[in-house]
Design a protein around this motif. Structure first.
Motif, PDB file in Angstrom:
ATOM      1  N   GLY A  29       0.789  -1.232   0.000  1.00  0.00           N
ATOM      2  CA  GLY A  29       0.000   0.000   0.000  1.00  0.00           C
ATOM      3  C   GLY A  29       0.816   1.276   0.000  1.00  0.00           C
ATOM      4  O   GLY A  29       0.253   2.368  -0.124  1.00  0.00           O
ATOM      5  N   ILE A  30       2.128   1.191   0.125  1.00  0.00           N
ATOM      6  CA  ILE A  30       2.959   2.393   0.174  1.00  0.00           C
ATOM      7  C   ILE A  30       2.998   3.089  -1.183  1.00  0.00           C
ATOM      8  O   ILE A  30       2.875   4.319  -1.276  1.00  0.00           O
ATOM      9  CB  ILE A  30       4.393   2.059   0.636  1.00  0.00           C
ATOM     10  CG1 ILE A  30       4.376   1.386   2.015  1.00  0.00           C
ATOM     11  CG2 ILE A  30       5.238   3.325   0.684  1.00  0.00           C
ATOM     12  CD1 ILE A  30       3.925   2.268   3.137  1.00  0.00           C
ATOM     13  N   GLU A  31       3.154   2.306  -2.257  1.00  0.00           N
ATOM     14  CA  GLU A  31       3.188   2.925  -3.582  1.00  0.00           C
ATOM     15  C   GLU A  31       1.863   3.594  -3.912  1.00  0.00           C
ATOM     16  O   GLU A  31       1.824   4.622  -4.592  1.00  0.00           O
ATOM     17  CB  GLU A  31       3.567   1.892  -4.651  1.00  0.00           C
ATOM     18  CG  GLU A  31       2.603   0.713  -4.822  1.00  0.00           C
ATOM     19  CD  GLU A  31       1.380   1.045  -5.661  1.00  0.00           C
ATOM     20  OE1 GLU A  31       1.482   1.892  -6.565  1.00  0.00           O
ATOM     21  OE2 GLU A  31       0.323   0.439  -5.408  1.00  0.00           O
ATOM     22  N   ARG A  32       0.774   3.037  -3.416  1.00  0.00           N
ATOM     23  CA  ARG A  32      -0.546   3.650  -3.640  1.00  0.00           C
ATOM     24  C   ARG A  32      -0.606   5.028  -2.988  1.00  0.00           C
ATOM     25  O   ARG A  32      -1.235   5.957  -3.529  1.00  0.00           O
ATOM     26  CB  ARG A  32      -1.630   2.725  -3.064  1.00  0.00           C
ATOM     27  CG  ARG A  32      -3.050   3.236  -3.299  1.00  0.00           C
ATOM     28  CD  ARG A  32      -4.093   2.253  -2.807  1.00  0.00           C
ATOM     29  NE  ARG A  32      -4.072   2.091  -1.360  1.00  0.00           N
ATOM     30  CZ  ARG A  32      -3.753   0.966  -0.728  1.00  0.00           C
ATOM     31  NH1 ARG A  32      -3.414  -0.109  -1.418  1.00  0.00           N
ATOM     32  NH2 ARG A  32      -3.763   0.897   0.596  1.00  0.00           N
ATOM     33  N   GLU A  33       0.042   5.172  -1.836  1.00  0.00           N
ATOM     34  CA  GLU A  33       0.007   6.455  -1.142  1.00  0.00           C
ATOM     35  C   GLU A  33       0.736   7.534  -1.930  1.00  0.00           C
ATOM     36  O   GLU A  33       0.332   8.692  -1.926  1.00  0.00           O
ATOM     37  CB  GLU A  33       0.606   6.297   0.252  1.00  0.00           C
ATOM     38  CG  GLU A  33      -0.240   5.400   1.151  1.00  0.00           C
ATOM     39  CD  GLU A  33       0.237   5.382   2.594  1.00  0.00           C
ATOM     40  OE1 GLU A  33       1.085   6.224   2.960  1.00  0.00           O
ATOM     41  OE2 GLU A  33      -0.250   4.522   3.359  1.00  0.00           O
ATOM     42  N   LEU A  34       1.801   7.155  -2.634  1.00  0.00           N
ATOM     43  CA  LEU A  34       2.486   8.135  -3.477  1.00  0.00           C
ATOM     44  C   LEU A  34       1.615   8.527  -4.665  1.00  0.00           C
ATOM     45  O   LEU A  34       1.534   9.708  -5.022  1.00  0.00           O
ATOM     46  CB  LEU A  34       3.824   7.568  -3.967  1.00  0.00           C
ATOM     47  CG  LEU A  34       4.641   8.501  -4.881  1.00  0.00           C
ATOM     48  CD1 LEU A  34       4.923   9.838  -4.208  1.00  0.00           C
ATOM     49  CD2 LEU A  34       5.943   7.822  -5.301  1.00  0.00           C
ATOM     50  N   ARG A  35       0.945   7.561  -5.278  1.00  0.00           N
ATOM     51  CA  ARG A  35       0.041   7.882  -6.389  1.00  0.00           C
ATOM     52  C   ARG A  35      -1.077   8.810  -5.924  1.00  0.00           C
ATOM     53  O   ARG A  35      -1.447   9.766  -6.612  1.00  0.00           O
ATOM     54  CB  ARG A  35      -0.554   6.603  -6.975  1.00  0.00           C
ATOM     55  CG  ARG A  35       0.424   5.765  -7.766  1.00  0.00           C
ATOM     56  CD  ARG A  35      -0.249   4.643  -8.520  1.00  0.00           C
ATOM     57  NE  ARG A  35      -0.628   3.520  -7.674  1.00  0.00           N
ATOM     58  CZ  ARG A  35      -1.873   3.186  -7.341  1.00  0.00           C
ATOM     59  NH1 ARG A  35      -2.898   3.927  -7.772  1.00  0.00           N
ATOM     60  NH2 ARG A  35      -2.120   2.141  -6.580  1.00  0.00           N
ATOM     61  N   ASN A  36      -1.607   8.537  -4.735  1.00  0.00           N
ATOM     62  CA  ASN A  36      -2.681   9.377  -4.208  1.00  0.00           C
ATOM     63  C   ASN A  36      -2.184  10.787  -3.884  1.00  0.00           C
ATOM     64  O   ASN A  36      -2.879  11.778  -4.129  1.00  0.00           O
ATOM     65  CB  ASN A  36      -3.268   8.741  -2.944  1.00  0.00           C
ATOM     66  CG  ASN A  36      -3.996   7.437  -3.221  1.00  0.00           C
ATOM     67  OD1 ASN A  36      -4.510   7.222  -4.315  1.00  0.00           O
ATOM     68  ND2 ASN A  36      -4.049   6.561  -2.238  1.00  0.00           N
ATOM     69  N   ALA A  37      -0.981  10.876  -3.322  1.00  0.00           N
ATOM     70  CA  ALA A  37      -0.439  12.170  -2.913  1.00  0.00           C
ATOM     71  C   ALA A  37      -0.170  13.086  -4.100  1.00  0.00           C
ATOM     72  O   ALA A  37      -0.225  14.316  -3.971  1.00  0.00           O
ATOM     73  CB  ALA A  37       0.844  11.966  -2.104  1.00  0.00           C
ATOM     74  N   THR A  38       0.113  12.503  -5.254  1.00  0.00           N
ATOM     75  CA  THR A  38       0.460  13.297  -6.436  1.00  0.00           C
ATOM     76  C   THR A  38      -0.648  14.277  -6.807  1.00  0.00           C
ATOM     77  O   THR A  38      -0.377  15.403  -7.248  1.00  0.00           O
ATOM     78  CB  THR A  38       0.770  12.367  -7.623  1.00  0.00           C
ATOM     79  OG1 THR A  38       1.857  11.505  -7.267  1.00  0.00           O
ATOM     80  CG2 THR A  38       1.135  13.147  -8.869  1.00  0.00           C
TER      81      THR A  38
END
Length: 376
Positions: free
Chosen positions: A345-354
Motif C-alpha cells: 500500500g505504500i506505492e498507492r500512497e504516493l500515487r494518491n499524494a500526487t
C-alpha cells in the motif's frame, strides 16, 4: 487546534476502521467507488459536523470538522473514499448553508448531512481549470428560469452524485460575472459522462458533466446573480482545509508505520533506523507532518474567526500537498523493495499524494496568488 484538543470529533470514524479498510487494494485496482463503505461514514456522523442542528447537523466548528477529517485520514487507508467524503461536506452543503435560500436549505441539506445524496460541485472546464474568471458555461435568464449550456471536466464524485452545484457565467468575464445553481442529477439536459481513469485516488470517481439547454428555476440560484466568485472563494478556502486535513491524518499514519518498520527491520546487525541516512529521512518526515499540522490549524482558526486568510490558505495548500508527496516518497525508500510492491500500500500512497499539488488550484497558481498578495 490539534486533534488532541478535539478528541470527540477526531475519533468519530475510528470504530469503523475495519469496514473502511476492507479490500482497499482490490477497490483501488478496480477503480470503482465503494458504495458499501459510504454507509459506515454515514453512521459515524461525519457528514453532519459543520451543519446546523435544524438540518440534521451537529453544529460543530470548522476546526472541529478538520479534526474529524484528520482522524478519517488516520483511520482509513482508502484515500479516494476519504477525498470523496471531504468533497461531500464542502461541495454543496457548505455553500448551501451559507448562501442558499431557506427553501433550498430545507429541501436539500438534510439529505446532504445524512449522506443520503452524494454531492459534487462543477467548476473546472475543458479549457479552464484554475482560470475560473473565464468560465464559459453560461446561464441565460428566461423569465422565471435560467437556461444553462456548456461543459465541465474532472468533476469529483460526478459519476455517483445526485446533486450538483454548478458554477456558470451569467455576466461578463470577471469576478462579478459568475453565479451558482443547484441541479439534481435527473434534470433534463444534464448528462454525466463515464468515469475517467486516474493515476491515484482511484475510488473517488471523476467525469465530465455536460449541460444542454438545462432549465433551472431562479429559486435554484445560490445568492444573488453575480455572487458566484464570492461563493467559490468561500468554498475553496474550506475545501483546502478539509481535504488537506485528511492528508495530515494520512501522513501521521504513514510516519507511524515507517517508524515501526525502521525500528524492527534489521540489516547488518542493527535496526535500519540506526542508519543516519534512514533516521534523517524519518526526521524530515516528522518535520513535514508537524509543519503541515501548524499551517492547517493556524489557518483554519483564522478562517473560523473571519480573518483574512487568503495568503495563509494558499501557503497551507502548498505546504501540506508537498509534505504529503515528500513523506510518501521517503516511505517507499525506507521500505525498499517492499515499498515498491502494491500489496504493502505504500506505492498507492504516493500515487494518491500526487493529485494534491493539482486539485483545488495548482501549486503554481497558489504561488502566483501569494506573490500577488505580496504586491509582486
Amino acid at each position: 487546534m490539534s486533534a488532541e484538543k478535539a478528541p470527540d470529533t477526531y475519533g468519530i470514524t475510528a470504530p469503523y476502521g475495519d469496514e473502511l479498510n476492507d479490500d482497499v487494494t482490490r477497490w483501488d485496482r478496480a477503480g470503482e467507488f465503494p458504495h458499501d463503505k459510504w454507509k459506515p461514514l454515514q453512521r459515524s456522523g461525519l457528514f453532519t459536523l459543520p451543519f446546523a442542528p435544524e438540518y440534521g447537523g451537529a453544529g460543530r466548528t470548522l476546526t472541529e470538522t478538520m479534526a474529524a477529517l484528520e482522524g478519517l485520514g488516520h483511520t482509513s487507508r482508502d484515500a479516494g473514499l476519504n477525498f470523496s467524503a471531504s468533497t461531500q461536506i464542502v461541495s454543496v452543503g457548505i455553500p448551501l448553508q451559507a448562501f442558499g435560500s431557506e427553501d433550498l436549505r430545507g429541501r436539500y441539506l438534510p439529505r446532504v448531512t445524512s449522506g443520503e445524496v452524494i454531492t459534487a460541485h462543477a467548476i473546472t472546464e475543458p479549457g479552464h481549470g484554475s482560470d475560473v474568471m473565464n468560465i464559459r458555461t453560461t446561464a441565460v435568464r428566461d423569465g422565471d428560469e435560467y437556461v444553462l449550456n456548456g461543459g465541465k471536466m474532472f468533476i469529483t464524485n460526478a459519476p455517483v452524485a445526485g446533486l450538483f452545484l454548478l458554477y456558470v457565467r451569467t455576466g461578463k468575464p470577471g469576478a462579478f460575472g459568475l453565479s451558482t445553481f443547484l441541479a439534481e442529477r435527473d434534470t433534463p439536459g444534464l448528462t454525466v459522462g463515464e468515469p475517467l481513469e486516474t493515476m491515484g485516488l482511484r475510488t473517488s470517481p471523476i467525469s465530465e458533466v455536460t449541460l444542454e439547454d438545462v432549465r433551472l428555476p431562479v429559486g435554484n440560484r445560490l445568492g444573488s446573480e453575480g455572487a458566484g466568485f464570492l461563493i467559490m472563494d468561500y468554498v475553496m478556502k474550506r475545501e483546502v482545509l478539509f481535504s488537506f486535513a485528511v492528508n495530515l491524518g494520512e501522513m501521521t499514519h504513514r510516519l507511524k508505520r515507517v517508524v515501526e518498520h525502521a525500528t524492527t527491520r534489521q540489516q547488518f546487525g542493527s535496526a535500519i533506523g540506526k542508519n543516519q541516512a534512514v533516521a534523517h529521512k524519518i526526521a524530515d518526515m516528522r518535520i513535514a507532518v508537524e509543519t503541515a499540522r501548524k499551517w492547517l490549524y493556524d489557518t483554519g482558526l483564522k478562517v473560523e474567526q473571519g480573518k483574512d486568510a487568503s495568503l495563509d490558505v494558499a501557503a497551507t495548500k502548498i505546504v501540506v500537498s508537498e509534505a504529503n508527496q515528500l513523506t510518501a516518497q521517503h516511505a517507499i525508500q525506507i521500505f525498499g523493495a517492499r515499498g515498491y510492491l502494491t500489496d504493502t500500500g505504500i506505492e498507492r500512497e504516493l500515487r494518491n499524494a500526487t493529485a494534491g499539488s493539482i486539485y483545488s488550484g495548482t501549486n503554481e497558481i497558489q504561488r502566483n496568488c501569494i506573490a500577488a498578495l505580496m504586491g509582486l
